[in-house]
Design an enzyme around this catalytic site. Structure first.
Site, short mmCIF file in Angstrom:
data_model
loop_
_atom_site.label_atom_id
_atom_site.label_comp_id
_atom_site.label_asym_id
_atom_site.label_seq_id
_atom_site.Cartn_x
_atom_site.Cartn_y
_atom_site.Cartn_z
N ASP A 229 1.70 1.15 1.26
CA ASP A 229 0.35 1.67 1.12
C ASP A 229 0.03 2.52 2.35
O ASP A 229 0.91 2.80 3.15
CB ASP A 229 -0.66 0.52 0.98
CG ASP A 229 -0.52 -0.45 2.13
OD1 ASP A 229 -0.60 -0.02 3.29
OD2 ASP A 229 -0.30 -1.65 1.88
N LYS B 24 3.86 0.44 -5.61
CA LYS B 24 3.05 -0.26 -4.61
C LYS B 24 2.32 -1.44 -5.24
O LYS B 24 2.41 -2.58 -4.76
CB LYS B 24 2.07 0.71 -3.95
CG LYS B 24 1.20 0.08 -2.88
CD LYS B 24 -0.15 -0.32 -3.44
CE LYS B 24 -0.92 -1.10 -2.37
NZ LYS B 24 -2.26 -1.47 -2.89
#
Length: 211
Positions: free
Chosen positions: A140, A121
Site C-alpha cells: 500500500d 493489495k
DNA sequence: CTCCCGATAT
DNA sequence: ATATCAGGAG
C-alpha cells in the site's frame, strides 16, 4: 549494507517495536475485513472505522449486502471517497460470493482478485489476516514509501515492489512485514515530515536526512 | 496515463 | 491551494 541484510535488520527491530501487530481496521469476519479493506483505498483507516459499524448494522451478512440498494450503500460509504465505485464493487462482490462461492469468502489470491475492486493489495490483507495465508505482500502507500526510502526497491509500481520484497523476507513474515511498515510509516516515517531524528532505523537507512 | 472522490493536515 | 490517506480499473 546489502539489501538482504537491511531487510532482516528492519524485520528484527520492528518486530521488537510491534510485538503483536493487528490491523488498524476493525473487523470480525473475513467478509468484514474484505469490505473494510476495499473501503480503505485512498482513505484513512480511522475514517473507514467510522463507516463499517454503520454498514454492518444495516447489512450484517454477505447476503444482506448482495440484496442492498446501491444508492443506500453509496450513502453509507460516501465519506470514504470513490463512493460510487466502492458501493458497486462491494455489492457485486457479495453477489459473486453468494452465487459462486457458496457464501464463503474465497481463500486464494487467484479467486479473490477476480472480484471487482479487489487486487493484490486487498487480497493479501484478507488472506494473511483472516486466513493466515501468505500468498503475497500487501503493498500500500506506506509499504511503497518505506520500501523505497529504506532502499529495498527502486521501483514505483506496487506489483514490481512486491516482487522485490518477497525474496527479502521469509514467507511466514509477509503478513507481519506489511503491518510493521504500515505502522512505522504512520508513526515515524510519514510522507510529509519523516522524523529521522527519532528513527530507530536511521543508521541503516540510505535516505536518512533526505526527505 | 487518466479517472474515481471525500476528509483532513499543511 | 495542495498533498495525502491501508487502491483499483479502463
Amino acid at each position: 549494507m546489502r539489501k538482504q541484510e537491511r531487510a532482516s535488520e528492519i524485520y528484527k527491530r520492528l518486530s521488537q517495536r510491534y510485538p503483536a501487530p493487528e490491523p488498524a481496521l476493525t473487523w470480525s469476519t473475513p467478509w468484514e475485513l474484505l469490505v473494510a479493506t476495499a473501503l480503505s483505498a485512498q482513505c484513512t483507516d480511522e475514517r473507514v472505522n467510522m463507516v463499517t459499524p454503520v454498514f454492518f448494522e444495516k447489512w450484517p451478512d454477505i447476503q444482506d449486502a448482495a440484496e442492498a440498494d446501491i444508492s443506500e450503500i453509496e450513502a453509507v460509504v460516501r465519506s470514504t471517497g470513490f463512493f460510487r465505485n466502492k458501493a458497486k464493487n462491494i455489492r457485486a462482490a457479495a453477489n459473486r460470493i453468494m452465487t459462486e462461492y457458496n457464501g464463503e469468502v474465497p481463500k486464494s489470491m487467484a479467486e479473490l482478485i477476480t472480484l471487482g475492486g479487489v487486487a493484490r493489495k486487498t487480497a493479501s490483507i484478507v488472506l494473511s489476516n483472516a486466513f493466515g495465508i501468505n500468498e503475497g505482500i500487501a503493498v500500500d502507500t506506506h509499504v511503497k514509501r518505506l520500501a523505497f526510502r529504506m532502499g529495498l526497491t527502486q521501483k514505483t509500481d506496487p506489483i514490481q515492489i512486491e516482487k522485490d520484497l518477497m525474496p527479502l523476507f521469509p514467507r511466514e513474515q509477509w503478513g507481519e512485514i506489511n503491518h510493521f511498515l504500515v505502522f512505522y510509516g504512520r508513526q515515524v516515517c510519514p510522507a510529509r515530515k519523516p522524523k529521522c531524528d527519532e528513527c530507530e532505523l536511521n543508521d541503516i537507512c540510505p535516505k536518512k536526512g533526505v526527505k
